[in-house]
Scaffold this motif. Structure first.
Motif, PDB file in Angstrom:
ATOM      1  N   GLN A  21       8.405   5.345   2.212  1.00 60.89           N
ATOM      2  CA  GLN A  21       7.755   4.108   1.773  1.00 60.89           C
ATOM      3  C   GLN A  21       6.868   4.357   0.564  1.00 60.89           C
ATOM      4  O   GLN A  21       6.202   5.380   0.461  1.00 60.89           O
ATOM      5  CB  GLN A  21       6.888   3.532   2.888  1.00 60.89           C
ATOM      6  N   PRO A  23       3.507   3.271  -1.287  1.00 63.74           N
ATOM      7  CA  PRO A  23       2.266   2.567  -0.967  1.00 63.74           C
ATOM      8  C   PRO A  23       1.965   1.487  -2.001  1.00 63.74           C
ATOM      9  O   PRO A  23       2.292   1.631  -3.179  1.00 63.74           O
ATOM     10  CB  PRO A  23       1.212   3.665  -1.004  1.00 63.74           C
ATOM     11  N   ASN A  25      -1.272   0.154  -2.258  1.00 68.98           N
ATOM     12  CA  ASN A  25      -2.653   0.339  -2.708  1.00 68.98           C
ATOM     13  C   ASN A  25      -3.166   1.691  -2.218  1.00 68.98           C
ATOM     14  O   ASN A  25      -2.466   2.409  -1.507  1.00 68.98           O
ATOM     15  CB  ASN A  25      -3.544  -0.811  -2.234  1.00 68.98           C
ATOM     16  N   HIS A  27      -5.471   2.456  -0.064  1.00 71.11           N
ATOM     17  CA  HIS A  27      -5.675   2.561   1.380  1.00 71.11           C
ATOM     18  C   HIS A  27      -4.356   2.881   2.087  1.00 71.11           C
ATOM     19  O   HIS A  27      -4.294   3.761   2.951  1.00 71.11           O
ATOM     20  CB  HIS A  27      -6.269   1.268   1.941  1.00 71.11           C
ATOM     21  N   GLN A  28      -3.299   2.189   1.711  1.00 74.55           N
ATOM     22  CA  GLN A  28      -2.003   2.456   2.326  1.00 74.55           C
ATOM     23  C   GLN A  28      -1.511   3.859   1.960  1.00 74.55           C
ATOM     24  O   GLN A  28      -0.919   4.552   2.789  1.00 74.55           O
ATOM     25  CB  GLN A  28      -0.966   1.416   1.933  1.00 74.55           C
ATOM     26  N   GLN A  31      -3.213   6.207   4.251  1.00 75.73           N
ATOM     27  CA  GLN A  31      -2.662   6.111   5.600  1.00 75.73           C
ATOM     28  C   GLN A  31      -1.322   6.847   5.702  1.00 75.73           C
ATOM     29  O   GLN A  31      -1.055   7.529   6.689  1.00 75.73           O
ATOM     30  CB  GLN A  31      -2.479   4.638   5.994  1.00 75.73           C
ATOM     31  N   LEU A  32      -0.471   6.709   4.681  1.00 76.34           N
ATOM     32  CA  LEU A  32       0.811   7.400   4.693  1.00 76.34           C
ATOM     33  C   LEU A  32       0.613   8.912   4.617  1.00 76.34           C
ATOM     34  O   LEU A  32       1.320   9.678   5.282  1.00 76.34           O
ATOM     35  CB  LEU A  32       1.688   6.918   3.536  1.00 76.34           C
ATOM     36  N   ASP A  35      -0.460  10.169   7.949  1.00 78.01           N
ATOM     37  CA  ASP A  35       0.674  10.215   8.864  1.00 78.01           C
ATOM     38  C   ASP A  35       1.477  11.498   8.653  1.00 78.01           C
ATOM     39  O   ASP A  35       1.887  12.156   9.614  1.00 78.01           O
ATOM     40  CB  ASP A  35       1.550   8.985   8.671  1.00 78.01           C
TER      41      ASP A  35
END
Length: 58
Positions: A21, A23, A25, A27-28, A31-32, A35
């Motif tokens: 995926q 991102p 932004n 923040h994402q 998060q990735l 993970d």
């Protein structure tokens, strides 16, 4: 139960899709990345088990 030849493992293909995926932004993106780090950490916990020769179970 037999495996179909020539097909990828379903769990592995889901992980690949999740990690591919892009991102939208920062923040994402964070998060990735977290993970990925969590998966690496869990992988090391699962497979990096040194042998304890002094305290063997019988």
């Amino acid at each position: 139960m037999s495996k179909a030849k020539g097909t990828a493992d379903k769990n592995l293909s889901n992980v690949v899709e999740a990690l591919e995926q892009d991102p939208v932004n920062s923040h994402q993106a964070q998060q990735l990345q977290q993970d990925k780090n969590d998966r690496r950490h869990q992988d090391s916990l699962n497979f990096d088990q040194p042998s304890d020769l002094e305290h063997q179970r019988s």
